[in-house]
Design a protein around this motif. Structure first.
Motif, PDB file in Angstrom:
ATOM      1  N   ALA A 218       1.181  -1.314   0.163  1.00  0.00           N
ATOM      2  CA  ALA A 218       0.126  -0.245   0.002  1.00  0.00           C
ATOM      3  C   ALA A 218       0.862   1.143  -0.104  1.00  0.00           C
ATOM      4  CB  ALA A 218      -1.070  -0.169   1.311  1.00  0.00           C
ATOM      5  N   MET A 219       1.778   1.586   0.731  1.00  0.00           N
ATOM      6  CA  MET A 219       2.907   2.312   0.629  1.00  0.00           C
ATOM      7  C   MET A 219       3.327   3.078  -0.301  1.00  0.00           C
ATOM      8  SD  MET A 219       5.454   3.204   3.747  1.00  0.00           S
ATOM      9  CE  MET A 219       6.408   1.586   3.239  1.00  0.00           C
ATOM     10  N   PHE A 220       4.240   1.598  -1.334  1.00  0.00           N
ATOM     11  CA  PHE A 220       4.439   1.807  -2.294  1.00  0.00           C
ATOM     12  C   PHE A 220       4.008   1.846  -3.418  1.00  0.00           C
ATOM     13  CE2 PHE A 220       8.486  -0.786   0.292  1.00  0.00           C
ATOM     14  CZ  PHE A 220       8.817   0.125   0.890  1.00  0.00           C
TER      15      PHE A 220
ATOM     16  N   LYS B 126      13.723  -1.810  -2.097  1.00  0.00           N
ATOM     17  CA  LYS B 126      13.003  -0.938  -1.397  1.00  0.00           C
ATOM     18  C   LYS B 126      13.114  -0.298  -0.861  1.00  0.00           C
ATOM     19  CE  LYS B 126      10.664   2.552  -2.623  1.00  0.00           C
ATOM     20  NZ  LYS B 126      10.589   3.647  -3.587  1.00  0.00           N
ATOM     21  N   ILE B 127      13.451  -1.531   0.047  1.00  0.00           N
ATOM     22  CA  ILE B 127      13.753  -0.838   1.834  1.00  0.00           C
ATOM     23  C   ILE B 127      14.887   0.033   2.297  1.00  0.00           C
ATOM     24  CG2 ILE B 127      13.874  -1.766   4.246  1.00  0.00           C
ATOM     25  CD1 ILE B 127      11.543  -3.465   3.403  1.00  0.00           C
ATOM     26  N   ILE B 128      16.291  -0.687   1.626  1.00  0.00           N
ATOM     27  CA  ILE B 128      17.480  -0.194   1.295  1.00  0.00           C
ATOM     28  C   ILE B 128      17.464   1.480   1.087  1.00  0.00           C
ATOM     29  CG2 ILE B 128      19.780  -0.303   1.122  1.00  0.00           C
ATOM     30  CD1 ILE B 128      19.635  -3.155   1.800  1.00  0.00           C
ATOM     31  N   PRO B 129      17.138   0.933  -0.038  1.00  0.00           N
ATOM     32  CA  PRO B 129      16.833   3.132  -0.686  1.00  0.00           C
ATOM     33  C   PRO B 129      16.488   3.732   0.834  1.00  0.00           C
ATOM     34  CG  PRO B 129      17.076   1.326  -2.257  1.00  0.00           C
ATOM     35  CD  PRO B 129      16.973   0.402  -0.758  1.00  0.00           C
ATOM     36  N   PHE B 130      15.362   3.258   0.399  1.00  0.00           N
ATOM     37  CA  PHE B 130      14.187   4.034   1.575  1.00  0.00           C
ATOM     38  C   PHE B 130      15.213   4.701   2.917  1.00  0.00           C
ATOM     39  CE2 PHE B 130      10.666   4.726   4.356  1.00  0.00           C
ATOM     40  CZ  PHE B 130      10.432   5.766   3.836  1.00  0.00           C
ATOM     41  N   LEU B 131      15.748   3.483   3.291  1.00  0.00           N
ATOM     42  CA  LEU B 131      16.274   3.897   5.090  1.00  0.00           C
ATOM     43  C   LEU B 131      17.463   4.293   4.300  1.00  0.00           C
ATOM     44  CD1 LEU B 131      15.657  -0.086   6.894  1.00  0.00           C
ATOM     45  CD2 LEU B 131      14.042   2.386   6.895  1.00  0.00           C
ATOM     46  N   THR B 132      18.383   4.321   3.687  1.00  0.00           N
ATOM     47  CA  THR B 132      19.469   5.389   3.349  1.00  0.00           C
ATOM     48  C   THR B 132      18.962   6.964   2.729  1.00  0.00           C
ATOM     49  OG1 THR B 132      20.620   3.437   2.211  1.00  0.00           O
ATOM     50  CG2 THR B 132      21.480   5.005   1.636  1.00  0.00           C
TER      51      THR B 132
ATOM     52  N   GLY C 129      16.741  13.001   5.150  1.00  0.00           N
ATOM     53  CA  GLY C 129      15.957  13.646   6.074  1.00  0.00           C
ATOM     54  C   GLY C 129      16.088  14.254   6.801  1.00  0.00           C
ATOM     55  N   PRO C 130      17.655  14.713   7.375  1.00  0.00           N
ATOM     56  CA  PRO C 130      18.193  15.958   8.639  1.00  0.00           C
ATOM     57  C   PRO C 130      18.262  17.452   7.847  1.00  0.00           C
ATOM     58  CG  PRO C 130      19.422  13.653   9.464  1.00  0.00           C
ATOM     59  CD  PRO C 130      18.816  13.320   7.489  1.00  0.00           C
TER      60      PRO C 130
ATOM     61  N   ARG D 166      15.072  12.009  -5.207  1.00  0.00           N
ATOM     62  CA  ARG D 166      14.013  11.079  -4.491  1.00  0.00           C
ATOM     63  C   ARG D 166      14.304  10.004  -4.328  1.00  0.00           C
ATOM     64  NH1 ARG D 166      11.051  10.301 -10.269  1.00  0.00           N
ATOM     65  NH2 ARG D 166      13.306   9.655 -10.508  1.00  0.00           N
ATOM     66  N   VAL D 167      13.675   8.934  -3.507  1.00  0.00           N
ATOM     67  CA  VAL D 167      14.672   7.639  -3.320  1.00  0.00           C
ATOM     68  C   VAL D 167      14.277   6.926  -4.162  1.00  0.00           C
ATOM     69  CG1 VAL D 167      13.613   5.742  -2.190  1.00  0.00           C
ATOM     70  CG2 VAL D 167      13.014   7.909  -1.047  1.00  0.00           C
ATOM     71  N   GLN D 168      13.814   7.406  -6.033  1.00  0.00           N
ATOM     72  CA  GLN D 168      13.651   6.390  -7.006  1.00  0.00           C
ATOM     73  C   GLN D 168      15.438   6.263  -7.528  1.00  0.00           C
ATOM     74  OE1 GLN D 168      11.376   7.927  -5.793  1.00  0.00           O
ATOM     75  NE2 GLN D 168       9.440   7.552  -7.276  1.00  0.00           N
ATOM     76  N   ASP D 169      15.974   7.864  -6.950  1.00  0.00           N
ATOM     77  CA  ASP D 169      17.876   8.296  -7.696  1.00  0.00           C
ATOM     78  C   ASP D 169      17.915   7.503  -7.701  1.00  0.00           C
ATOM     79  OD1 ASP D 169      16.114  10.287  -9.099  1.00  0.00           O
ATOM     80  OD2 ASP D 169      16.318  11.945  -7.544  1.00  0.00           O
ATOM     81  N   LEU D 170      18.321   6.869  -5.809  1.00  0.00           N
ATOM     82  CA  LEU D 170      19.043   5.921  -5.210  1.00  0.00           C
ATOM     83  C   LEU D 170      19.555   4.520  -5.882  1.00  0.00           C
ATOM     84  CD1 LEU D 170      18.427   7.847  -2.935  1.00  0.00           C
ATOM     85  CD2 LEU D 170      19.473   5.456  -1.296  1.00  0.00           C
TER      86      LEU D 170
END
Length: 448
Positions: free
Chosen positions: A212-214, A343-349, A355-356, A365-369
């Motif tokens: 649902a989130m993705f 997805k999770i590893i780029p998202f957490l990265t 984030g800070p 974007r997350v997709q850019d990783l």
């Protein structure tokens, strides 16, 4: 999840899990274990426990430590327990594998590593269950996905308990008339609780939220997942409790397994309907690679259900059990975990790195990783190899199986490289890569 605290050791769990996966694939390519040896022999048990504990359970634990707090909107009960749990699980598995290797005659040694390894693993899983269980307990009444996790935690307790008893029998510590019957009748219960309850049921619950989130699909309906949860919990209760209480006869246990299987098929049908509903109501029209590959993993699960039902109807379930278990472990569970790790590893990265500084400087974007086009060929190669390997097991072609798993190993190495590149920000365009003082994260440990 913006602002969500990162579990410091989640990435370490993922990294160690991938090492175990590559080891399992390597020994299968070398011809170790099934189908070259007996499906219940010590060599096959080595591979089974590397895959189920070293790879899948370690990865699932790492994911749960990060995402259970998201499911219930509560902080993890005790993050300081996550590293000791990882150490106990790793050490316990290594000791247990040494016991299986001694049992298989690969070296002369005592069999006490079997109960010692099982004890260490039980201690590690106890820390995991206590940590996640207390987190869930603080959030009662539980939302739908979290209830799947709660049942999964109960199932890992059952799995560990039976595993501990098996280790006593195989080591010769427990002797007497009832113990051989325990091995005969307890193995199906051990497998149902482990593969079916702990790994599959937990993965189903977490996937509701992740898909649902993705896909940007609405998941606020309290009824979402309820039929799948009820039927699945009933299947596990019948399989585990009924299996324990059934008379020690093949007919009694077979009836229990038949009823549990029927309830499991209902659960999978309801789960498939829910996933299809999320897909139809999604706001993200173009699916990302991780979601497309998750759907391929779900396709493997559907194939398991169809092939399993057909084998049971034709009386050939026992002869095809190895192929079906392999498709569950690799086509469904491993495929789903790898797809979500992508997805999770780029998202957490991204959360850790950008984030800070969000709002103070332009961020990618997350997709850019990641580079989806480059990674897609590895996923295609992985799933194609898994399906061919399953077919080779189905027709009892051991050399073909080894070749197919070699292809899967190459694909896994390619995917591991993609995950490392994401963690090192290697595919982020230079103007955005380290903007506003952002720093490249450490490879194996997250900053809180």
């Amino acid at each position: 999840m913006i602002g969500t605290s990162l579990c410091k050791w989640t990435v370490s769990y993922f990294a160690l899990a991938v090492v175990w996966l590559l080891l399992a694939e390597g020994v299968m390519v070398a011809g170790f274990g099934f189908p070259h040896d007996d499906i219940g022999g010590p060599d096959t048990l080595v591979i089974v426990h590397i895959v189920c504990i070293g790879w899948l359970s370690t990865a699932v634990c790492g994911a749960l430590f990060q995402f259970v707090p998201v499911l219930v909107a509560r902080p993890l009960y005790a993050e300081r327990w996550t590293l000791p749990a990882l150490a106990l699980l790793t050490l316990g598995l290594m000791v247990l594998l040494a016991g299986f290797l001694a049992l298989g005659g690969h070296f002369n040694g005592p069999r006490w590593p079997l109960p010692v390894g099982a004890g260490l693993l039980t201690s590690g899983f106890a820390l995991v269950v206590a940590n996640l269980g207390m987190t869930l307990w603080s959030a009662r009444p539980l939302p739908g996905p979290a209830r799947f996790v709660a049942v999964g935690l109960a199932c890992i307790c059952v799995t560990a308990a039976f595993g501990g008893m098996f280790s006593l029998v195989l080591s010769g510590t427990a002797v007497g008339a009832p113990w051989p019957d325990l091995l005969l009748s307890g193995i199906p219960i051990h497998a149902i609780a482990g593969l079916g309850g702990w790994l599959t049921f937990t993965a189903m619950g977490v996937s509701y939220r992740l898909l649902a989130m993705f896909m940007l699909a609405p998941d606020g309906d309290a009824r979402l997942g309820r039929p799948a949860w009820r039927a699945g919990a009933a299947a596990l209760a019948v399989g585990v409790v009924g299996g324990v209480l059934a008379p020690w006869r093949a007919s009694g246990l077979n009836l229990v397994l038949l009823l549990a299987g029927a309830a499991a098929l209902l659960s999978l049908a309801a789960y498939g309907r829910d996933v299809l509903g999320l897909y139809r109501t999604r706001k993200r029209r173009a699916l990302e690679l991780n979601t497309r590959m998750s759907l391929l993993a779900l396709g493997s699960l559907v194939a398991v259900a169809i092939l399993g039902a057909a084998s049971a109807a034709t009386g050939s379930l026992q002869s095809h059990a190895g192929a079906l278990v392999f498709l569950v472990a690799f086509g469904w569970l491993t495929g789903l975990v790898l797809a979500n790790l992508y997805k999770i590893i780029p998202f957490l990265t991204w959360l850790e790195t950008y984030g800070p500084v969000m709002g103070r400087a332009p961020t990618p974007r997350v997709q850019d990783l990641v580079a989806e086009r480059r990674a897609s060929k590895w996923f295609v190669l992985f799933f194609a190899g898994i399906w061919v390997a399953t077919m080779m097991l189905w027709i009892d072609a051991a050399p073909g199986f080894r070749i197919a798993v070699a292809v899967v190993t190459v694909a896994t190495l390619g995917l591991v490289e993609e995950l490392v590149r994401a963690r090192r920000l290697a595919d982020v365009a230079e103007p955005l890569r380290l903007s506003a003082g952002a720093a490249v994260p450490r490879l194996l440990v997250s900053r809180n």
